[in-house]
Motif scaffolding. Structure first.
Motif, PDB file in Angstrom:
ATOM      1  N   ASP A   3       0.842  -1.183  -0.179  1.00 23.23           N
ATOM      2  CA  ASP A   3       0.063  -0.181   0.198  1.00 23.23           C
ATOM      3  C   ASP A   3       0.953   1.175   0.015  1.00 23.23           C
ATOM      4  O   ASP A   3       0.466   2.329  -0.787  1.00 23.23           O
ATOM      5  N   LEU A   4       1.944   1.166   0.703  1.00 27.92           N
ATOM      6  CA  LEU A   4       2.927   2.202   0.551  1.00 27.92           C
ATOM      7  C   LEU A   4       3.441   2.567  -0.613  1.00 27.92           C
ATOM      8  O   LEU A   4       3.581   3.829  -1.100  1.00 27.92           O
ATOM      9  N   THR A   5       3.901   1.474  -1.255  1.00 31.51           N
ATOM     10  CA  THR A   5       4.476   1.657  -2.578  1.00 31.51           C
ATOM     11  C   THR A   5       3.439   2.268  -3.558  1.00 31.51           C
ATOM     12  O   THR A   5       3.978   3.189  -4.362  1.00 31.51           O
ATOM     13  N   TYR A   7       1.048   4.126  -2.721  1.00 34.93           N
ATOM     14  CA  TYR A   7       0.900   5.658  -2.492  1.00 34.93           C
ATOM     15  C   TYR A   7       1.774   6.405  -2.880  1.00 34.93           C
ATOM     16  O   TYR A   7       1.703   7.400  -3.502  1.00 34.93           O
ATOM     17  N   PHE A   8       3.219   5.926  -2.564  1.00 35.31           N
ATOM     18  CA  PHE A   8       4.368   6.851  -3.135  1.00 35.31           C
ATOM     19  C   PHE A   8       4.312   7.122  -4.685  1.00 35.31           C
ATOM     20  O   PHE A   8       4.763   8.115  -5.054  1.00 35.31           O
ATOM     21  N   HIS A  15      11.149   8.031  -0.805  1.00 29.73           N
ATOM     22  CA  HIS A  15      12.118   8.346   0.380  1.00 29.73           C
ATOM     23  C   HIS A  15      13.362   7.838   0.601  1.00 29.73           C
ATOM     24  O   HIS A  15      13.533   6.544   0.331  1.00 29.73           O
ATOM     25  N   LEU A  27       7.253  15.134   1.429  1.00 31.59           N
ATOM     26  CA  LEU A  27       5.964  14.449   1.181  1.00 31.59           C
ATOM     27  C   LEU A  27       4.654  15.156   1.414  1.00 31.59           C
ATOM     28  O   LEU A  27       3.794  15.006   0.667  1.00 31.59           O
ATOM     29  N   HIS A  31       2.012  15.211  -1.832  1.00 26.81           N
ATOM     30  CA  HIS A  31       0.522  14.872  -1.454  1.00 26.81           C
ATOM     31  C   HIS A  31      -0.510  15.741  -1.671  1.00 26.81           C
ATOM     32  O   HIS A  31      -1.524  15.412  -2.711  1.00 26.81           O
ATOM     33  N   HIS A  76      -0.716   7.340   7.926  1.00 24.90           N
ATOM     34  CA  HIS A  76      -0.220   5.888   7.581  1.00 24.90           C
ATOM     35  C   HIS A  76       1.225   5.960   6.983  1.00 24.90           C
ATOM     36  O   HIS A  76       1.856   5.064   7.557  1.00 24.90           O
ATOM     37  N   ALA A  77       1.528   6.721   6.041  1.00 26.84           N
ATOM     38  CA  ALA A  77       2.551   6.736   5.461  1.00 26.84           C
ATOM     39  C   ALA A  77       3.887   7.523   6.404  1.00 26.84           C
ATOM     40  O   ALA A  77       4.945   6.729   6.256  1.00 26.84           O
TER      41      ALA A  77
END
Length: 274
Positions: A3-5, A7-8, A15, A27, A31, A76-77
């Motif tokens: 999920d982070l991948t 999002y990024f 990062h 970030l 965003h 979350h991130a």
């Protein structure tokens, strides 16, 4: 980390290094420049889900959201990157008479970075911070999209933005940690209560380097950083949908029931203008 991948990838951020102020600022900026603010789901009578997979899936479909969606995913991130974060709730004061008490309906974050505390907020519409500001009362602090300041009083803090040479209150908050049930309750109110403007009015904001694109009901405006705002009155549902797609990157036409809701909104605005 999938999920982070995702999002990024969505915000165009990679990062490297430690969870420091430079990473927080980078970030936060990515965003706010990548994901629009919008309320199409509550306007159409659809539920607003606050679990991370649902938020990310929605954003990945050329959609945006409001404060809970933005700041929960952002938190979350940040947590995954090693930041120490605290979720907070605020009472909106923007365009509210001083004697009117508002509910705690806006989410923001307190973040620790480089040994200091910072206020981060990726979801307050046209006045969204595009950079975190230090938890330092009284000092005017510059961001890529204007100056902000925090005022301390007996009940906590008040965030203000500089507009046309004066300071406008945005919201008031304290530093008490809030939890998922708090946001579920507030989200239910904001997305369903008849007194919430998110169930009656269209709001969409897209932040870009030179300013902000804004739609409020049938009026589109661009608020440039170094120029007076330019506004256009949209006359039809198709014009609104086209504007949301072209200037905001929002696939509004795919939202179930939104065309009927926009048709009623256009009729309401037209009737009020007669």
């Amino acid at each position: 980390m999938s999920d982070l991948t995702a999002y990024f990838d969505l915000v165009g951020y990679r990062h490297q290094g430690r969870p420091d102020l430079a990473a927080l600022r980078a970030l936060h900026l990515r965003h706010t420049h990548s994901i629009p603010f919008e309320n199409l789901s509550p306007l159409a009578g659809l539920p607003v889900k606050l679990d991370i997979p649902s938020i990310l899936e929605k954003f990945s479909r050329q959609r945006g959201g409001y404060c809970y969606e933005h700041n929960l995913l952002f938190q979350h991130a940040l947590d995954a990157l090693g930041f120490n974060t605290t979720a907070l709730l605020a009472r909106v004061r923007m365009n509210v008479p001083a004697d009117v008490v508002t509910p705690r309906s806006h989410m923001l974050l307190l973040v620790e970075a480089d040994g200091e505390q910072w206020i981060a907020d990726t979801g307050f519409g046209r006045m969204t911070l595009t950079s975190p500001i230090r938890l330092e009362p009284g000092a005017a602090q510059s961001t890529p999209h204007g100056r902000y300041r925090l005022i301390k009083d007996d009940e906590g803090y008040r965030l203000e933005a500089e507009t046309a040479g004066s300071w406008e209150p945005l919201y008031a908050f304290d530093l008490r940690r809030c939890y998922p049930p708090d946001f579920e309750m507030s989200n239910w109110y904001v997305s369903t209560h008849p007194a919430s403007h998110f169930v009656h009015d269209l709001v969409a904001v897209r932040t870009v380097a030179g300013g902000r694109h804004v739609i409020y009901n049938t009026r589109y405006s661009f608020y440039g950083l170094d120029a007076p705002p330019v506004s256009v009155q949209l006359q039809t549902v198709d014009e609104i949908l086209d504007m949301l797609r072209s200037e905001f990157g929002i696939a509004a036409h795919e939202v179930a029931g939104i065309q009927d809701r926009l048709a009623r909104l256009v009729s309401r605005v037209s009737s009020a203008g007669r």
